[in-house]
Design an enzyme around this catalytic site. Structure first.
Site, PDB file in Angstrom:
ATOM      1  N   SER A 122       1.189  -1.216   0.431  1.00  0.00           N
ATOM      2  CA  SER A 122       0.485  -0.089  -0.170  1.00  0.00           C
ATOM      3  C   SER A 122       1.227   1.386   0.042  1.00  0.00           C
ATOM      4  CB  SER A 122      -0.734  -0.127   1.297  1.00  0.00           C
ATOM      5  OG  SER A 122      -2.029   0.753   1.125  1.00  0.00           O
ATOM      6  N   GLU A 212      -2.091  -3.244  -7.227  1.00  0.00           N
ATOM      7  CA  GLU A 212      -3.560  -3.085  -6.906  1.00  0.00           C
ATOM      8  C   GLU A 212      -3.836  -1.888  -6.491  1.00  0.00           C
ATOM      9  OE1 GLU A 212      -3.821  -2.997  -3.072  1.00  0.00           O
ATOM     10  OE2 GLU A 212      -1.969  -2.033  -3.507  1.00  0.00           O
ATOM     11  N   HIS A 282      -5.615  -4.987  -1.251  1.00  0.00           N
ATOM     12  CA  HIS A 282      -5.599  -5.175   0.330  1.00  0.00           C
ATOM     13  C   HIS A 282      -7.684  -5.775   0.336  1.00  0.00           C
ATOM     14  CE1 HIS A 282      -4.103  -1.037  -0.509  1.00  0.00           C
ATOM     15  NE2 HIS A 282      -3.886  -0.972   0.990  1.00  0.00           N
TER      16      HIS A 282
END
Length: 309
Positions: A122, A212, A282
């Site tokens: 992330s 992602e 996630h």
């Protein structure tokens, strides 16, 4: 087969494998720590594997939405990195904040040149990509606050990765395009987009991007991918592996494409192997991906696998 790894400008050496009894240090380079119970469970998993886990400086500091001031977070990260008794760095959580550290953490910063593992994803994309520019690998994988939610096979994959064991291939849905080999470069799409054209952007020629994201409306994904196209950032990329795009929905009651439709529209004409629906990202399984390892992407069979010489 596309891409010749010997001609790739991005060259990364993987750190030495870790082993139980090695010391790993916890740092919080991004958002303030909120999920304390999940964090404690993540620590317990690492300790159960035999690792000596040490808390880095300012690990539970708070400065607005950040885990301490920039100076505190920078100090903790550099101290852990330069500590010869620390064999690996575990990021507590993501959120936002690593790109602020990159303003001062550059080639003139007193960072030890020896590689060591750093684990996160992330917002940690900022650190993973910057370290890649220095030829240093990391692991795009579960944070301490997310590790306990991973199924057993995904937890095992993380420790296989960090301890030097081969990783099983990941299966998704192939979009076609044949097969390509290249250096694997995982990232959160939003964070990576804001690194384009900065000193923290690794060379992209010949890499397999693994992307992602979470919580981005389809039109924002469209805007980011259109920006990549406008920059020519996809030119020379060997292939694209797509993980989960969680909670990426349009405004209820408003006309919108889905996130998957946007991905197809903006990436489907690149003429390279693409695989979607891979188990990383996630809010679901987040299979560990080593930054900088040679990988093969089969766009016809929908498989991403590491290459071991």
């Amino acid at each position: 087969m596309q891409s010749n790894p010997s001609e790739l400008p991005l060259s990364i050496n993987l750190p030495s494998p870790l082993k139980p009894r090695d010391r790993v240090t916890v740092v919080s380079p991004s958002g303030r720590l909120r999920e304390l119970e999940a964090f404690e469970r993540g620590l317990a998993i690492w300790k159960s594997r035999g690792y000596r886990v040490e808390m880095g400086n300012h690990w539970n500091a708070c400065e607005g939405y950040l885990a301490g001031t920039d100076a505190q977070r920078h100090e903790a990260l550099i101290q852990a990195w330069n500590d010869p008794n620390c064999q690996g760095i575990l990021c507590a959580r993501g959120g936002y904040g690593t790109t602020r550290l990159l303003e001062s953490w550059n080639s003139h910063c007193p960072i030890a040149k020896s590689s060591k593992w750093i684990v996160g994803f992330s917002d940690i994309t900022g650190l993973l990509w910057y370290l890649a520019t220095l030829g240093i690998s990391g692991i795009h994988g579960p944070l301490l606050t997310t590790l306990d939610r991973e199924p057993e096979w995904s937890q095992q994959r993380l420790f296989d990765c960090i301890e030097g064991r081969p990783l099983a291939p990941l299966k998704g849905k192939g979009w076609g395009g044949g097969t390509a080999r290249g250096i694997l470069l995982p990232a959160n799409l939003t964070v990576a987009t804001y690194l384009l054209g900065t000193p923290a952007q690794p060379p992209l020629h010949g890499v397999i991007l693994a992307l992602e994201d979470v919580g981005e409306a389809p039109y924002r994904i469209d805007r980011m991918l259109t920006y990549w196209r406008a920059l020519g950032a996809f030119q020379g990329i060997a292939g694209i592996a797509l993980g989960r795009f969680s909670f990426c929905k349009g405004t209820p009651g408003h006309s919108s494409w889905t996130a998957q439709e946007v991905l197809r529209d903006r990436l489907g004409d690149l003429g390279i192997p693409i695989v979607g629906g891979l188990p990383f990202g996630h809010d679901g399984v987040n299979a560990a991906l080593p930054v900088g390892q040679l990988a093969q992407l089969d766009g016809d069979r929908g498989i991403l696998e590491m290459i071991y010489s």
